[in-house]
Design an enzyme around this catalytic site. Structure first.
Site, short mmCIF file in Angstrom:
data_model
loop_
_atom_site.label_atom_id
_atom_site.label_comp_id
_atom_site.label_asym_id
_atom_site.label_seq_id
_atom_site.Cartn_x
_atom_site.Cartn_y
_atom_site.Cartn_z
N ASP A 99 0.86 -1.18 0.00
CA ASP A 99 0.00 0.00 0.00
C ASP A 99 0.90 1.23 0.00
O ASP A 99 1.82 1.35 0.82
CB ASP A 99 -0.90 0.02 1.24
CG ASP A 99 -2.32 0.44 0.92
OD1 ASP A 99 -2.47 1.45 0.20
OD2 ASP A 99 -3.27 -0.22 1.38
N ASP A 194 -3.08 4.68 -2.40
CA ASP A 194 -4.20 5.19 -1.62
C ASP A 194 -4.60 6.58 -2.11
O ASP A 194 -3.75 7.47 -2.25
CB ASP A 194 -3.77 5.24 -0.14
CG ASP A 194 -4.90 5.58 0.79
OD1 ASP A 194 -5.84 4.77 0.90
OD2 ASP A 194 -4.86 6.67 1.40
N GLU A 253 -6.34 3.91 -6.07
CA GLU A 253 -7.65 4.17 -5.48
C GLU A 253 -8.05 5.58 -5.89
O GLU A 253 -7.35 6.55 -5.58
CB GLU A 253 -7.59 4.05 -3.96
CG GLU A 253 -8.95 4.29 -3.30
CD GLU A 253 -8.86 4.50 -1.80
OE1 GLU A 253 -9.81 4.13 -1.10
OE2 GLU A 253 -7.84 5.05 -1.33
N HIS A 325 -11.04 -3.12 2.86
CA HIS A 325 -10.95 -2.74 4.27
C HIS A 325 -11.86 -1.57 4.62
O HIS A 325 -12.02 -1.26 5.81
CB HIS A 325 -9.51 -2.39 4.62
CG HIS A 325 -8.98 -1.22 3.85
ND1 HIS A 325 -8.73 -1.27 2.50
CD2 HIS A 325 -8.67 0.03 4.24
CE1 HIS A 325 -8.29 -0.09 2.09
NE2 HIS A 325 -8.24 0.72 3.11
N ASP A 326 -12.44 -0.92 3.61
CA ASP A 326 -13.32 0.23 3.85
C ASP A 326 -14.79 -0.08 3.61
O ASP A 326 -15.64 0.78 3.84
CB ASP A 326 -12.92 1.40 2.95
CG ASP A 326 -11.63 2.08 3.37
OD1 ASP A 326 -11.29 2.00 4.57
OD2 ASP A 326 -10.96 2.67 2.51
#
Length: 552
Positions: A99, A194, A253, A325-326
């Protein structure tokens, strides 16, 4: 047919290290825990692991607030552990993607500590202003925090402990490129970036419009896909990826990104990203905010996914996901986490994996893990959820009962409960006290009970991944949506010349008569995959939550 890139035939598995496997009994997952579970991923057929952040961090946002880009947080282990994880994964032909969080750092990062001094050369590495604008944080409250010493305000689109980096500064960009090359030289196989489309903010930082009842402006349209985004990403490709791009995976993302934006970002000729995560489909059941929960609309979902399939058919590439994860657990969100849990989990998986793009499996998704029955705000650890609760029940005057109901449906904690390995105490995740409560249904939903069961959710995911490896049409076939307005049937084809796949799924808990128009031209097709045991024929009635794939 063009030869596909390696990541077009791959399936990626996201690990949230904090919740995956704990090797030392401290209640927090770690790198050695991941090493001990690599055979689980190998048995599933996974090609790539994406690790959520494991860098040193104060953990204000569970690692997405990084204080050192060149290390491993002691809670997860050491650099030696990380190197061993890389070696063990590579030995199983599993690549590892890190990440990359470079829209912001922790406020404890040395760069930011130094930047607090207006005379520092690094002051301009962050967004400092004497007068803040009206932007709101994505974690509730204002997006600006005042420094008590200088009196200046710094921008934080997320937590106040996550100050935003100023990518206008070329020295900052060079330092980020250097850090990225350091990890790639260590053996990392790429990056999940991210909120990467937030890095190119308009220099003037104008005020954002206020909606009815809003305390702060919603500025996403101002800072998402900003004026220099493509320039910054192309520079990154030249400086970091150009001489080794063929072996790497880069996925961005990108909240607030349209199909046309994504086409530019992922067009191979432009040398920016391999693929993006878009949010159109996971925002369909929300209103003004993620906490404004609306009923699921299958027709809207089909049209949205089809728009992306068609829009990136000739240039660019899709990433495919239900969970991360969100996001809350898909089987609880759009499936049936009661008596039809296994079948709804496998039906939704079939629909997703047969689209054109690279599928992402979030830990526990391959088991059909569900949302958690949180009872009070004290059960929640997620900073976004807790901030929303106290703002909504405080200044906004909303009912605590209604706010909690929205949190149960949408909180990021639903995805972050510990991985359910066994039916034993703490789900086999830890020998200690887990950092977040274990879902009580781990006694019936766990890996140990599924890995060797050919009828399990795990085994169906394994078959889907194997089909992608063996069937070129899953990668290259042209997508066509059938019956777009049907409220229960999800039907589409993947066709290349005379060869094709037909996908039919009944996304409801009662039988469904398939419209003849959905199967016209497929009379002699043969069954490739189904989520019920035994044979199935084209045009037959679909059983509750049945999904089938036919080939001609």
């Amino acid at each position: 047919m063009n030869t596909p890139r390696w990541w077009q035939t791959a399936t990626v598995y996201q690990i949230y290290p904090r919740s995956f496997a704990d090797s030392n009994g401290d209640g927090v997952g770690d790198l050695r825990g991941i090493i001990g579970k690599l055979d689980h991923l190998s048995a599933l057929g996974i090609d790539v692991v994406w690790l959520s952040p494991v860098y040193p961090s104060p953990q204000d946002d569970n690692g997405y607030d990084i204080s050192d880009y060149y290390g491993i947080d002691p809670v997860f282990g050491t650099l030696a552990d990380f190197d061993e994880l890389l070696a063990e994964a590579h030995a199983r032909d599993i690549r590892v993607v890190m990440d990359l969080v470079v829209n912001h750092t922790s406020d404890e990062h040395p760069w930011f500590v130094e930047s607090r001094d207006p005379a520092s050369p690094r002051h301009d590495w962050y967004w400092w202003r004497r007068q803040p604008n009206n932007w709101g944080s994505r974690f509730s409250g204002p997006a600006w925090e005042q420094d008590p010493d200088s009196g200046e305000y710094y921008l934080h689109l997320f937590s106040r402990k996550q100050p935003d980096l100023n990518w206008e500064n070329p020295e900052l960009r060079r330092e980020i490129h250097r850090m990225m090359r350091w990890w790639l030289d260590r053996g990392v196989d790429g990056f999940r970036m991210d909120v990467i489309n937030f890095i190119a903010k308009p220099v003037s930082l104008p005020d954002a419009p206020l909606g009815p009842g809003d305390l702060y402006g919603d500025a996403e349209s101002l800072y998402a896909n900003g004026p220099r985004l493509h320039e910054f990403l192309q520079e990154m490709h030249r400086e970091v990826f150009a001489d080794r791009a063929d072996r790497l995976l880069t996925v961005g993302e990108t909240p607030g990104t349209s199909v046309s934006d994504a086409e530019l970002l992922t067009d191979p000729a432009r040398h920016e990203l391999d693929m993006v995560f878009q949010f159109d489909h996971v925002e369909l059941d929300q209103g003004h905010s993620k906490w404004d929960v609306r009923p699921f609309d299958l027709a809207a979902l089909k049209r949205t996914l089809a728009r992306w399939q068609v829009g990136l058919a000739d240039r660019g590439w899709n990433s495919l996901y239900w969970n991360n994860h969100d996001q809350p657990r898909i089987v609880s969100r759009w499936g049936d986490d009661g008596p039809w849990r296994e079948l709804s989990a496998t039906a939704l998986a079939t629909v997703l994996h047969l689209h054109r793009g690279t599928p992402y499996v979030y830990q526990g998704e391959e088991l059909g893990m569900t949302n958690v029955p949180f009872s009070s705000i004290d059960d929640f650890a997620d900073i976004q959820s807790r901030n929303h609760y106290f703002e909504a029940t405080g200044p906004l005057g909303q009912s605590p009962v209604e706010v909690l109901a929205a949190l149960r449906a949408r909180s990021r904690d639903n995805a972050r409960t510990p991985m359910q390995w066994t039916a034993s105490s703490q789900a086999g995740f830890t020998s200690g006290t887990p950092w977040l409560r274990v879902n009580p249904n781990h006694t019936t939903i766990n890996a140990a009970s599924q890995v060797d069961d050919p009828a399990s959710v795990f085994s169906h995911y394994r078959r889907l991944i194997a089909l992608r490896h063996s069937e070129p049409l899953v990668v290259s076939g042209r997508y066509s949506l059938l019956e777009p307005d049907h409220r229960r049937l999800f039907a589409f084809t993947r066709v290349d010349g005379d060869h094709g796949l037909l996908v039919l799924a009944n996304l409801w808990h009662t039988p469904l008569d398939v419209p003849p128009s959905a199967v016209a031209g497929w009379p002699s097709a043969t069954l490739v995959l189904g989520n019920y045991p035994g044979p199935a024929s084209v045009g037959a009635q679909l059983r509750p939550w049945e999904a089938v794939v036919f080939r001609r």
